[in-house]
Design a protein around this motif. Structure first.
Motif, PDB file in Angstrom:
ATOM      1  N   UNK A  11       2.494  -0.666  -9.016  1.00  0.00           N
ATOM      2  CA  UNK A  11       2.844  -0.016  -7.692  1.00  0.00           C
ATOM      3  C   UNK A  11       4.191   0.451  -7.505  1.00  0.00           C
ATOM      4  N   UNK A  12       4.907   0.140  -8.604  1.00  0.00           N
ATOM      5  CA  UNK A  12       6.442   0.660  -8.418  1.00  0.00           C
ATOM      6  C   UNK A  12       6.705   1.865  -8.633  1.00  0.00           C
ATOM      7  N   UNK A  13       5.907   2.836  -8.872  1.00  0.00           N
ATOM      8  CA  UNK A  13       6.069   4.428  -9.252  1.00  0.00           C
ATOM      9  C   UNK A  13       4.884   4.930  -9.200  1.00  0.00           C
ATOM     10  N   UNK A  14       4.849   6.296  -9.257  1.00  0.00           N
ATOM     11  CA  UNK A  14       3.928   7.064  -9.758  1.00  0.00           C
ATOM     12  C   UNK A  14       2.644   7.028  -8.789  1.00  0.00           C
ATOM     13  N   UNK A  15       1.421   7.300  -9.398  1.00  0.00           N
ATOM     14  CA  UNK A  15       0.315   7.041  -8.713  1.00  0.00           C
ATOM     15  C   UNK A  15       0.140   5.645  -7.762  1.00  0.00           C
ATOM     16  N   UNK A  16       0.522   4.411  -8.444  1.00  0.00           N
ATOM     17  CA  UNK A  16       0.554   3.363  -7.819  1.00  0.00           C
ATOM     18  C   UNK A  16       1.274   3.691  -6.453  1.00  0.00           C
ATOM     19  N   UNK A  17       2.344   4.078  -6.477  1.00  0.00           N
ATOM     20  CA  UNK A  17       3.326   4.211  -5.291  1.00  0.00           C
ATOM     21  C   UNK A  17       2.469   4.831  -4.232  1.00  0.00           C
ATOM     22  N   UNK A  18       1.798   6.150  -4.671  1.00  0.00           N
ATOM     23  CA  UNK A  18       1.084   6.744  -3.774  1.00  0.00           C
ATOM     24  C   UNK A  18      -0.075   6.233  -3.014  1.00  0.00           C
ATOM     25  N   UNK A  19      -0.783   5.632  -4.045  1.00  0.00           N
ATOM     26  CA  UNK A  19      -1.847   4.776  -3.365  1.00  0.00           C
ATOM     27  C   UNK A  19      -1.540   3.501  -2.468  1.00  0.00           C
ATOM     28  N   UNK A  20      -0.249   3.010  -2.579  1.00  0.00           N
ATOM     29  CA  UNK A  20       0.012   1.982  -1.681  1.00  0.00           C
ATOM     30  C   UNK A  20       0.544   2.721  -0.242  1.00  0.00           C
ATOM     31  N   UNK A  21       1.248   3.861  -0.567  1.00  0.00           N
ATOM     32  CA  UNK A  21       1.676   4.359   0.868  1.00  0.00           C
ATOM     33  C   UNK A  21       0.458   4.977   1.499  1.00  0.00           C
ATOM     34  N   UNK A  22      -0.437   5.625   0.993  1.00  0.00           N
ATOM     35  CA  UNK A  22      -1.647   5.798   1.703  1.00  0.00           C
ATOM     36  C   UNK A  22      -2.382   4.868   2.329  1.00  0.00           C
ATOM     37  N   UNK A  23      -2.747   3.831   1.493  1.00  0.00           N
ATOM     38  CA  UNK A  23      -3.412   2.656   2.295  1.00  0.00           C
ATOM     39  C   UNK A  23      -2.722   2.034   3.179  1.00  0.00           C
ATOM     40  N   UNK A  24      -1.375   1.884   3.095  1.00  0.00           N
ATOM     41  CA  UNK A  24      -0.500   1.210   4.070  1.00  0.00           C
ATOM     42  C   UNK A  24      -0.499   1.854   5.342  1.00  0.00           C
ATOM     43  N   UNK A  25      -0.408   3.420   5.219  1.00  0.00           N
ATOM     44  CA  UNK A  25      -0.304   4.319   6.228  1.00  0.00           C
ATOM     45  C   UNK A  25      -1.554   4.011   7.170  1.00  0.00           C
ATOM     46  N   UNK A  26      -2.774   3.749   6.419  1.00  0.00           N
ATOM     47  CA  UNK A  26      -3.833   3.607   7.384  1.00  0.00           C
ATOM     48  C   UNK A  26      -4.178   2.081   7.918  1.00  0.00           C
ATOM     49  N   UNK A  27      -2.929   1.107   7.785  1.00  0.00           N
ATOM     50  CA  UNK A  27      -3.306   0.028   8.394  1.00  0.00           C
ATOM     51  C   UNK A  27      -3.287  -1.195   7.251  1.00  0.00           C
ATOM     52  N   UNK A  28      -3.640  -0.972   6.148  1.00  0.00           N
ATOM     53  CA  UNK A  28      -3.851  -1.999   5.155  1.00  0.00           C
ATOM     54  C   UNK A  28      -2.622  -2.729   4.772  1.00  0.00           C
ATOM     55  N   UNK A  29      -2.959  -4.171   4.312  1.00  0.00           N
ATOM     56  CA  UNK A  29      -1.917  -4.839   3.701  1.00  0.00           C
ATOM     57  C   UNK A  29      -1.874  -4.690   2.229  1.00  0.00           C
ATOM     58  N   UNK A  30      -0.695  -4.527   1.788  1.00  0.00           N
ATOM     59  CA  UNK A  30      -0.671  -4.318   0.315  1.00  0.00           C
ATOM     60  C   UNK A  30       0.153  -5.366  -0.343  1.00  0.00           C
ATOM     61  N   UNK A  31      -0.351  -5.643  -1.430  1.00  0.00           N
ATOM     62  CA  UNK A  31       0.511  -6.500  -2.656  1.00  0.00           C
ATOM     63  C   UNK A  31       0.608  -5.553  -3.591  1.00  0.00           C
ATOM     64  N   UNK A  32       2.197  -5.380  -3.884  1.00  0.00           N
ATOM     65  CA  UNK A  32       2.496  -4.634  -4.751  1.00  0.00           C
ATOM     66  C   UNK A  32       2.971  -5.491  -6.020  1.00  0.00           C
ATOM     67  N   UNK A  33       2.384  -4.828  -7.141  1.00  0.00           N
ATOM     68  CA  UNK A  33       2.468  -5.703  -8.325  1.00  0.00           C
ATOM     69  C   UNK A  33       2.889  -4.990  -9.329  1.00  0.00           C
TER      70      UNK A  33
END
Length: 191
Positions: A11-33
């Motif tokens: 989740x620190x870069x690239x596709x993982x970062x983009x997925x985290x941003x998208x899900x969080x923008x929809x209100x989800x809680x994210x555990x970044x690993x």
């Protein structure tokens, strides 16, 4: 998507970062690993305020994944996104990167997902997901990318097997197979 929680490796870069941003923008809680704490902190700064957490770990080691799972015991999960991966060329010989690439992309994904399956199974969410990041190179051969292509093809096998195994738990298992994406890994490969 409120009260939904996802754990994302890589989740620190690239596709993982983009997925985290998208899900969080929809209100989800994210555990970044991920392995790089500084990059994970950079991703966290890009997320809207919410119930987010950073876990710095190396998924190549089964014990690391289990330790993180033990720390998060009792935390509900609605999805596991196994995105961590490394790319690049490998050459047979003393400096071959075969093990490094397969240990991260294939074995690491296997350890990561399995470590959190019980938490996902216990979720009361109507939809539960496991998502793997494969690659278009799972289906194409690229010169000197034997480890990368093999590891990404292996993820498609994992996806199919888990889809059958986890269907009875109402867990949907899918994989994405992106082509060239504007990420550091892709730029290194193109160079």
């Amino acid at each position: 998507m409120k009260d939904r929680r996802y754990i994302i490796s890589g989740a620190g870069s690239g596709i993982g970062r983009a997925i985290a941003i998208k899900l969080a923008s929809e209100g989800a809680g994210i555990i970044l690993a991920g392995r790089n704490l500084e990059k994970l902190e950079d991703t966290l700064k890009l997320l809207p305020k919410g119930n987010h957490l950073i876990i710095s770990t190396d998924i190549r080691l089964k014990k690391n994944c289990q330790e993180v799972s033990d720390i998060l015991n009792g935390t509900h999960l609605d999805g596991i996104i196994a995105n961590a991966g490394v790319g690049g060329e490998n050459y047979y010989g003393e400096d071959d990167r075969w093990n490094e690439i397969l240990d991260t992309n294939l074995s690491g994904t296997y350890y990561f997902v399995n470590a959190f399956l019980e938490q996902l199974k216990s979720s009361r969410a109507p939809q539960k997901h496991v998502l793997l990041t494969s690659s278009v190179l799972a289906r194409l051969g690229v010169k000197n990318y034997t480890a990368y292509c093999a590891s990404k093809a292996g993820l498609l096998g994992l996806m199919r097997s888990w889809a059958m195994e986890l269907a009875e738990d109402k867990i949907m298992v899918n994989a994405i197979s992106p082509g060239w994406v504007n990420t550091s890994m892709a730029k290194e490969g193109m160079n």
